[in-house]
Design a protein around this motif. Sequence first.
Motif, short mmCIF file in Angstrom:
data_model
loop_
_atom_site.label_atom_id
_atom_site.label_comp_id
_atom_site.label_asym_id
_atom_site.label_seq_id
_atom_site.Cartn_x
_atom_site.Cartn_y
_atom_site.Cartn_z
N UNK A 79 -39.73 7.90 -65.10
CA UNK A 79 -40.26 8.41 -66.32
C UNK A 79 -40.76 9.98 -65.98
N UNK A 80 -40.24 10.94 -66.60
CA UNK A 80 -39.15 10.76 -67.59
C UNK A 80 -37.76 10.84 -66.78
N UNK A 81 -36.77 10.18 -67.28
CA UNK A 81 -35.31 10.13 -66.84
C UNK A 81 -34.91 11.52 -67.09
N UNK A 82 -34.63 12.40 -65.93
CA UNK A 82 -34.07 13.55 -66.11
C UNK A 82 -32.64 13.44 -65.44
N UNK A 83 -31.89 12.64 -65.22
CA UNK A 83 -30.77 12.73 -64.55
C UNK A 83 -29.62 13.38 -65.24
N UNK A 84 -29.58 13.55 -66.46
CA UNK A 84 -28.49 14.33 -67.37
C UNK A 84 -28.37 15.60 -66.68
N UNK A 85 -26.97 15.93 -66.36
CA UNK A 85 -26.49 17.45 -65.71
C UNK A 85 -25.38 17.89 -66.65
N UNK A 86 -25.59 18.97 -67.13
CA UNK A 86 -24.22 19.44 -67.90
C UNK A 86 -23.41 19.99 -66.85
N UNK A 87 -22.03 19.61 -67.26
CA UNK A 87 -21.02 20.00 -66.59
C UNK A 87 -19.98 20.48 -67.47
N UNK A 88 -19.57 19.96 -68.48
CA UNK A 88 -18.56 20.30 -69.61
C UNK A 88 -17.28 20.16 -68.84
N UNK A 89 -17.21 19.06 -67.86
CA UNK A 89 -16.26 19.14 -66.94
C UNK A 89 -15.53 17.76 -66.85
N UNK A 90 -14.60 17.33 -66.56
CA UNK A 90 -13.86 16.08 -66.22
C UNK A 90 -14.46 15.76 -64.83
N UNK A 91 -14.52 14.48 -64.20
CA UNK A 91 -15.05 14.04 -63.13
C UNK A 91 -14.31 14.91 -61.95
N UNK A 92 -13.18 15.62 -62.11
CA UNK A 92 -12.61 16.19 -60.83
C UNK A 92 -12.77 17.64 -61.00
N UNK A 93 -13.81 18.21 -61.71
CA UNK A 93 -14.31 19.51 -62.22
C UNK A 93 -13.43 20.52 -62.97
N UNK A 94 -12.62 19.91 -63.67
CA UNK A 94 -11.83 20.53 -64.39
C UNK A 94 -12.02 20.73 -65.82
N UNK A 95 -11.50 21.83 -66.46
CA UNK A 95 -11.69 22.08 -68.22
C UNK A 95 -11.40 20.76 -68.84
#
Length: 190
Positions: free
Chosen positions: A141-157
Amino acid sequence: MNARHGVARSGGAFLHLGLPAAVLLAMAGAAHAQQAQMSFFVTSVGAGKGADLGGLEGADKHCQTLAQAAGAGSKTWHAYLSTQGAGAVNARDRIGKGPWQNAKGEVIATSVDDLHSANNKLTKQTNLSEKGEVINGRGDKPNRHDILTGSTPDGKALPADKDMTCKNYTSSTQGSVMLGHADRSGLDDS
């Protein structure tokens, strides 16, 4: 990065990978030995406007500011973010070749391919903030695990047919943003 992904309307933390730039930047003060070697962190605080980071330039500036405050400002920092549309940028292409170390000096990946494989060392205990702090995850508490990536799992657009970057990180009111999770816990509880 082979982490679980989700989608959110506005952002929280985001992942940063540093690229050494000793030729361009002078050392600024005495850094803690471990932070001086740090080349990866999850932000301890967002920029304050949801996913509107001022584009990639603003996201990178936020990374640089946080790294500087932690004693690691002698490197050039880039947010691990992809963009969409004409001239799309892949997050994996912005971050150098590796290896990457967290604030405690632990190597989390040795190369771009390693970073995006099941063999990387990304865990709740190694995805640290620039201050060396564990990022709260599922069950905390609080859960802060969200990370912005805007990416596929392999790091692509992502494809441009659906906005998954909040207008390339310039809006906190339009679009959605693709997320990763710092604790690698996804939407599936199984």
